[in-house]
Design a protein around this motif. Structure first.
Motif, PDB file in Angstrom:
ATOM      1  N   ALA A 155      26.970  42.353   4.913  1.00 17.56           N
ATOM      2  CA  ALA A 155      28.303  41.768   4.863  1.00 17.56           C
ATOM      3  C   ALA A 155      29.137  42.297   3.727  1.00 17.56           C
ATOM      4  CB  ALA A 155      28.205  40.257   4.797  1.00 17.56           C
ATOM      5  N   PRO A 156      28.609  42.438   2.521  1.00 19.43           N
ATOM      6  CA  PRO A 156      29.457  42.894   1.430  1.00 19.43           C
ATOM      7  C   PRO A 156      29.592  44.394   1.303  1.00 19.43           C
ATOM      8  CG  PRO A 156      27.412  41.920   0.630  1.00 19.43           C
ATOM      9  CD  PRO A 156      27.333  41.972   2.099  1.00 19.43           C
ATOM     10  N   GLY A 157      29.168  45.213   2.235  1.00 22.42           N
ATOM     11  CA  GLY A 157      29.179  46.655   2.036  1.00 22.42           C
ATOM     12  C   GLY A 157      28.028  47.039   1.124  1.00 22.42           C
ATOM     13  N   ALA A 158      28.218  48.032   0.245  1.00 23.68           N
ATOM     14  CA  ALA A 158      27.148  48.470  -0.654  1.00 23.68           C
ATOM     15  C   ALA A 158      27.066  47.517  -1.839  1.00 23.68           C
ATOM     16  CB  ALA A 158      27.417  49.895  -1.115  1.00 23.68           C
ATOM     17  N   SER A 159      26.731  46.271  -1.575  1.00 22.79           N
ATOM     18  CA  SER A 159      26.822  45.231  -2.605  1.00 22.79           C
ATOM     19  C   SER A 159      25.625  45.218  -3.531  1.00 22.79           C
ATOM     20  CB  SER A 159      26.999  43.863  -1.953  1.00 22.79           C
ATOM     21  OG  SER A 159      25.926  43.587  -1.094  1.00 22.79           O
ATOM     22  N   GLY A 160      24.679  46.136  -3.349  1.00 26.91           N
ATOM     23  CA  GLY A 160      23.657  46.300  -4.362  1.00 26.91           C
ATOM     24  C   GLY A 160      24.206  46.953  -5.612  1.00 26.91           C
ATOM     25  N   TYR A 161      25.422  47.512  -5.516  1.00 27.32           N
ATOM     26  CA  TYR A 161      25.990  48.291  -6.606  1.00 27.32           C
ATOM     27  C   TYR A 161      27.351  47.787  -7.089  1.00 27.32           C
ATOM     28  CZ  TYR A 161      22.424  51.238  -4.572  1.00 27.32           C
ATOM     29  OH  TYR A 161      21.241  51.697  -4.060  1.00 27.32           O
ATOM     30  N   LEU A 162      28.101  47.138  -6.224  1.00 21.41           N
ATOM     31  CA  LEU A 162      29.430  46.629  -6.564  1.00 21.41           C
ATOM     32  C   LEU A 162      29.545  45.191  -6.067  1.00 21.41           C
ATOM     33  CD1 LEU A 162      31.631  49.711  -5.543  1.00 21.41           C
ATOM     34  CD2 LEU A 162      31.067  48.972  -7.873  1.00 21.41           C
ATOM     35  N   PRO A 163      30.427  44.387  -6.654  1.00 16.27           N
ATOM     36  CA  PRO A 163      30.554  43.003  -6.188  1.00 16.27           C
ATOM     37  C   PRO A 163      30.829  42.936  -4.684  1.00 16.27           C
ATOM     38  CG  PRO A 163      31.740  43.292  -8.243  1.00 16.27           C
ATOM     39  CD  PRO A 163      31.305  44.667  -7.808  1.00 16.27           C
ATOM     40  N   GLU A 164      30.159  42.023  -4.019  1.00 13.41           N
ATOM     41  CA  GLU A 164      30.233  41.943  -2.567  1.00 13.41           C
ATOM     42  C   GLU A 164      31.631  41.578  -2.085  1.00 13.41           C
ATOM     43  OE1 GLU A 164      27.395  38.910  -1.562  1.00 13.41           O
ATOM     44  OE2 GLU A 164      28.911  37.350  -1.633  1.00 13.41           O
ATOM     45  N   HIS A 165      31.897  41.987  -0.845  1.00  6.80           N
ATOM     46  CA  HIS A 165      33.166  41.680  -0.186  1.00  6.80           C
ATOM     47  C   HIS A 165      34.373  42.104  -1.008  1.00  6.80           C
ATOM     48  CE1 HIS A 165      31.208  39.915   3.167  1.00  6.80           C
ATOM     49  NE2 HIS A 165      30.577  39.029   2.416  1.00  6.80           N
ATOM     50  N   THR A 166      34.330  43.350  -1.430  1.00  6.45           N
ATOM     51  CA  THR A 166      35.478  43.988  -2.054  1.00  6.45           C
ATOM     52  C   THR A 166      35.731  45.295  -1.327  1.00  6.45           C
ATOM     53  OG1 THR A 166      34.093  45.143  -3.683  1.00  6.45           O
ATOM     54  CG2 THR A 166      34.985  42.992  -4.324  1.00  6.45           C
TER      55      THR A 166
ATOM     56  N   THR B 126      28.905  35.910  14.889  1.00  8.24           N
ATOM     57  CA  THR B 126      28.885  34.535  14.396  1.00  8.24           C
ATOM     58  C   THR B 126      27.544  33.899  14.734  1.00  8.24           C
ATOM     59  OG1 THR B 126      29.954  32.363  14.495  1.00  8.24           O
ATOM     60  CG2 THR B 126      29.949  33.647  16.503  1.00  8.24           C
ATOM     61  N   PHE B 127      27.181  32.864  13.955  1.00  6.28           N
ATOM     62  CA  PHE B 127      26.003  32.063  14.260  1.00  6.28           C
ATOM     63  C   PHE B 127      26.304  31.010  15.324  1.00  6.28           C
ATOM     64  CE2 PHE B 127      24.926  33.689  10.062  1.00  6.28           C
ATOM     65  CZ  PHE B 127      23.565  33.939  10.175  1.00  6.28           C
ATOM     66  N   ASP B 128      27.545  30.887  15.741  1.00  7.09           N
ATOM     67  CA  ASP B 128      27.972  29.860  16.699  1.00  7.09           C
ATOM     68  C   ASP B 128      28.292  30.514  18.034  1.00  7.09           C
ATOM     69  OD1 ASP B 128      27.863  28.526  14.326  1.00  7.09           O
ATOM     70  OD2 ASP B 128      29.859  27.660  14.439  1.00  7.09           O
ATOM     71  N   LEU B 129      27.337  30.457  18.972  1.00  6.96           N
ATOM     72  CA  LEU B 129      27.552  31.102  20.264  1.00  6.96           C
ATOM     73  C   LEU B 129      28.763  30.529  20.976  1.00  6.96           C
ATOM     74  CD1 LEU B 129      26.374  33.202  22.243  1.00  6.96           C
ATOM     75  CD2 LEU B 129      25.004  31.355  23.245  1.00  6.96           C
ATOM     76  N   HIS B 130      29.015  29.242  20.789  1.00  5.76           N
ATOM     77  CA  HIS B 130      30.134  28.619  21.490  1.00  5.76           C
ATOM     78  C   HIS B 130      31.484  29.069  20.934  1.00  5.76           C
ATOM     79  CE1 HIS B 130      30.646  26.009  18.045  1.00  5.76           C
ATOM     80  NE2 HIS B 130      31.683  25.434  18.617  1.00  5.76           N
ATOM     81  N   HIS B 131      31.476  29.774  19.795  1.00  6.39           N
ATOM     82  CA  HIS B 131      32.710  30.382  19.298  1.00  6.39           C
ATOM     83  C   HIS B 131      32.995  31.688  20.035  1.00  6.39           C
ATOM     84  CE1 HIS B 131      35.796  31.792  16.508  1.00  6.39           C
ATOM     85  NE2 HIS B 131      35.118  32.917  16.389  1.00  6.39           N
TER      86      HIS B 131
ATOM     87  N   GLU C 264      32.001  39.148  10.779  1.00  5.17           N
ATOM     88  CA  GLU C 264      31.379  37.840  10.981  1.00  5.17           C
ATOM     89  C   GLU C 264      32.375  36.716  10.703  1.00  5.17           C
ATOM     90  OE1 GLU C 264      27.876  34.873   9.314  1.00  5.17           O
ATOM     91  OE2 GLU C 264      27.829  37.001   8.749  1.00  5.17           O
ATOM     92  N   VAL C 265      32.524  35.825  11.662  1.00  6.38           N
ATOM     93  CA  VAL C 265      33.348  34.629  11.508  1.00  6.38           C
ATOM     94  C   VAL C 265      32.453  33.522  10.954  1.00  6.38           C
ATOM     95  CG1 VAL C 265      34.788  32.934  12.689  1.00  6.38           C
ATOM     96  CG2 VAL C 265      34.819  35.331  13.417  1.00  6.38           C
ATOM     97  N   LYS C 266      32.775  33.017   9.772  1.00 10.41           N
ATOM     98  CA  LYS C 266      31.949  32.021   9.103  1.00 10.41           C
ATOM     99  C   LYS C 266      32.402  30.603   9.465  1.00 10.41           C
ATOM    100  CE  LYS C 266      29.286  33.111   6.339  1.00 10.41           C
ATOM    101  NZ  LYS C 266      27.904  33.646   6.297  1.00 10.41           N
ATOM    102  N   SER C 267      31.438  29.758   9.760  1.00  8.59           N
ATOM    103  CA  SER C 267      31.628  28.304   9.896  1.00  8.59           C
ATOM    104  C   SER C 267      32.820  27.898  10.751  1.00  8.59           C
ATOM    105  CB  SER C 267      31.765  27.667   8.498  1.00  8.59           C
ATOM    106  OG  SER C 267      30.702  28.027   7.664  1.00  8.59           O
ATOM    107  N   PRO C 268      32.958  28.424  11.973  1.00 10.87           N
ATOM    108  CA  PRO C 268      34.139  28.075  12.779  1.00 10.87           C
ATOM    109  C   PRO C 268      34.235  26.584  13.105  1.00 10.87           C
ATOM    110  CG  PRO C 268      32.536  29.307  14.088  1.00 10.87           C
ATOM    111  CD  PRO C 268      32.090  29.404  12.664  1.00 10.87           C
ATOM    112  N   VAL C 269      33.107  25.872  13.231  1.00 10.78           N
ATOM    113  CA  VAL C 269      33.157  24.435  13.526  1.00 10.78           C
ATOM    114  C   VAL C 269      33.758  23.677  12.351  1.00 10.78           C
ATOM    115  CG1 VAL C 269      31.770  22.391  13.973  1.00 10.78           C
ATOM    116  CG2 VAL C 269      31.247  24.520  15.161  1.00 10.78           C
ATOM    117  N   HIS C 270      33.315  24.008  11.150  1.00 16.75           N
ATOM    118  CA  HIS C 270      33.867  23.354   9.959  1.00 16.75           C
ATOM    119  C   HIS C 270      35.365  23.558   9.880  1.00 16.75           C
ATOM    120  CE1 HIS C 270      34.577  22.251   5.780  1.00 16.75           C
ATOM    121  NE2 HIS C 270      35.091  23.457   5.575  1.00 16.75           N
ATOM    122  N   PHE C 271      35.801  24.785  10.074  1.00 21.98           N
ATOM    123  CA  PHE C 271      37.230  25.070   9.929  1.00 21.98           C
ATOM    124  C   PHE C 271      38.055  24.453  11.044  1.00 21.98           C
ATOM    125  CE2 PHE C 271      35.460  28.643   7.376  1.00 21.98           C
ATOM    126  CZ  PHE C 271      35.939  28.186   6.160  1.00 21.98           C
TER     127      PHE C 271
END
Length: 344
Positions: free
Chosen positions: A11-22, A183-188, A145-152
């Motif tokens: 998810a974060p790209g090469a996040s072993g080396y740089l802060p994730e999701h940048t 997504t982890f939500d198949l119904h999404h 990846e769409v995170k937590s669609p039910v929550h939102f």
């Protein structure tokens, strides 16, 4: 024809080396040689999608150092878990633009790049993907990846509408689009299909098979990874994305073990197999792939990824794409198999 494999920097790209999701981490992953990068998106208060592994900004940004936002610290129940911190849905895009990314695993990874990179919005990421594809003269994929669609949805954010808005504006909807939706939500995913979305789709699977799948009438992830369950998944998605421990018998802190039948069952159902998340630090590796006693030391992640590929894995989602590409999976690429970059 040899089966094609995809190396995906998590998810974060090469996040072993740089802060994730940048943007910098995403770009580094592509320049290290993979074919796609993977992102997670969550909404802001004013209906924009930004890239964070979760909507809690506390661990991955410097929000706690901003006194002007101190009063927004709060506690929420998200997917049945109590969280205390600062959350994207309580900030506008402009406010999030004042924050800077931090390393969320400071005990294991360098913090020297903390404070250097902003939190990117989805349109910026789509622009980066197009620029890299043009510059490098090759396809660059994006696993979104769409995170937590039910929550939102429960707090008034229809994430699918925001997603389709941004993808349409970038010309990234359609069967030939390099953007896959996960997504982890198949119904999404089902309503997206019903609305005519033809992009590739990936149903992500929790490692604990007893966990319920949101919106699936009491079904667990274990239920949806039986042959009958996989047939249901295939009605909507082209790929299954289980966590690493769902595919081998070994558990955290033990040797890798043997491949589970999910490898063959998924292929029998016509599903590509993606897998998250391969991290090189010893603390994340099976004991037969660790090197030395330091939990933050780097073990044989290339060998681990190669073991999964030999068992039938198609996509490796990893924070350390160079280490995966360094060994057996690079030979897969030379044999005509596709390599991607992405993490989940």
């Amino acid at each position: 024809m040899p089966r094609r494999h995809s190396i995906t920097a998590s998810a974060p790209g090469a996040s072993g080396y740089l802060p994730e999701h940048t943007l910098a981490a995403y770009e580094l992953g592509i320049r290290l040689g993979v074919d796609a990068f993977e992102i997670d998106v969550v909404p802001t208060a004013d209906g924009q999608l930004v890239a964070r592994h979760e909507n809690d900004l506390t661990g991955s940004t410097d929000v706690a150092a901003h006194p002007e936002f101190a009063a927004r610290r709060t506690t929420k129940m998200i997917e049945g878990v109590r969280h205390t911190g600062w959350f994207t849905e309580d900030f506008t895009l402009a406010e999030i633009g004042t924050l800077r990314a931090r390393e969320p695993l400071p005990a294991l990874r360098s913090t020297e790049h903390d404070g250097q990179y902003a939190v990117p919005a989805l349109p910026e990421i789509l622009t980066l993907r197009a620029q890299l594809a043009q510059e490098m003269g090759r396809p660059v994929g994006l696993k979104l990846e769409v995170k937590s669609p039910v929550h939102f949805a429960g707090i008034g954010h229809a994430v699918e509408d925001l997603l389709l808005r941004d993808l349409a504006a970038a010309g990234m909807l359609g069967r030939e689009s390099p953007v896959e939706i996960m997504t982890f939500d198949l119904h999404h995913l089902r309503p997206l299909r019903e609305r005519g979305v033809e992009n590739g789709m990936v149903f992500l699977v929790e490692e604990d098979p007893s966990r319920p799948v949101p919106g699936e009438a009491g079904a667990t992830y274990g239920d949806l990874t039986t042959p009958a369950g996989l047939a249901r998944v295939r009605e909507t998605a082209q790929a299954l994305g289980p966590g690493r421990h769902a595919l081998f018998t070994g558990m955290p802190g033990t040797p890798l073990g043997e491949p589970r039948r999910l490898f063959t069952d998924a292929k029998a159902a016509g599903l590509r197999l993606d897998c998250w998340t391969f991290r090189a630090e010893n603390i994340f590796l099976p004991t037969d792939f660790t090197r030395g006693d330091d939990p933050a030391g780097l073990g044989d992640m290339a060998g681990l990824a190669a073991a999964y590929v030999r068992a039938g894995l198609d996509t490796v989602i990893t924070d350390h794409p160079d280490r995966v590409l360094a060994d057996g999976v690079r030979r897969s690429k030379a044999a005509g198999r596709r390599i991607c970059d992405a993490a989940t």
